[in-house]
Design a protein around this motif. Sequence first.
Motif: not given
Length: 342
Positions: A290, A288, A295-296, A25, A279-280, A285
Amino acid sequence: MEKKIYPELTMDFVRVTEASALMSSLFLGCGNLEMINHSSIDAMRGMFDYIDFKGNIVMSKYAKENSNMLYVGEKVGSWQDSTSEMDLAVDAIDGVKLAAFGLPNAISAVAATVSGGIKVLPTFYSFKLAVGRELKGKLDLRKPLKENIKIACEVLGIAPTELTFVILNRQRHEEIIEEIKEAGSRIKLLSDGDITAAIATAVPDSGVDIYVGIGGTLEGILSAAALKTLDGEIQMKLWTRDRIEEQSIKEEGWDLEKIFYTDEIVGGEDVIFSATGITDGDLLKGVKFVKGFAYTHTLTMRSKSATIRKIESMHNLKNKTIRLKSLGEDKRLIDLRNEYIN
């Protein structure tokens, strides 16, 4: 086959696919397929070092000549005398192009079972059909698609217009796509990433009934590991790319008409599967970032207990470390991008 129960390693494999997804990612959307692929494999190889088991990679995209690429025959884990020996199928990124260009449905996946439990099929591609619980045992890959559509609709109690197929968008599937259209059924085309497509057939409310088409054999084996716990089914038949490969496979004694079913593809009473979204996608999901956290989302299963878990993890970037095999040590995730490039 010996039926041996090994210690609970499910969360260990979750950490492996999480690390691979997190590492890849960092290069999301970079357009560099080699960079994103190598980095995810490096992380997966490094995190395997922490698992207390004897792991044999029997199915991968890479042969032994690719000695830094999770190759077939590579041994991973601690290999302590007291630990259990297991077979592994690994795909650090299913959908390298998807991840490299920030497109949906890229995942990192691992399947593990007892030694000798994974059927080592010889072709890179297979003709595959996957379904969920209701259609398990009802369809036949050898039958004309028109007949399978009729049977599926009778079993599900629906009209052909309500039946939904998922299939890779490839020129080799033009005939299959036309047959589905003629029957009036719905089609969801994918550019890449057929592990999630096959698994989706066994997930309630996924909106997908049947996966069919020619795709990666490795991806089919990983799908089988998940479908085993989900009580779905996959059927696979070897598919050769040319006459030279066909002749070679026949000389090795393989029957090109034989259908391999779920329990033959991935055997043993205790199969572990883990997949983390990069990826989503329809199933998971993606990663991400943030405000200082990553977040996984991971889907993990163990067939012996029929346990299916969806795990959302929050990783504090001040502390989150990943072991890269190439470095031989742990580094903070937020420091790895530049170091890996350099």
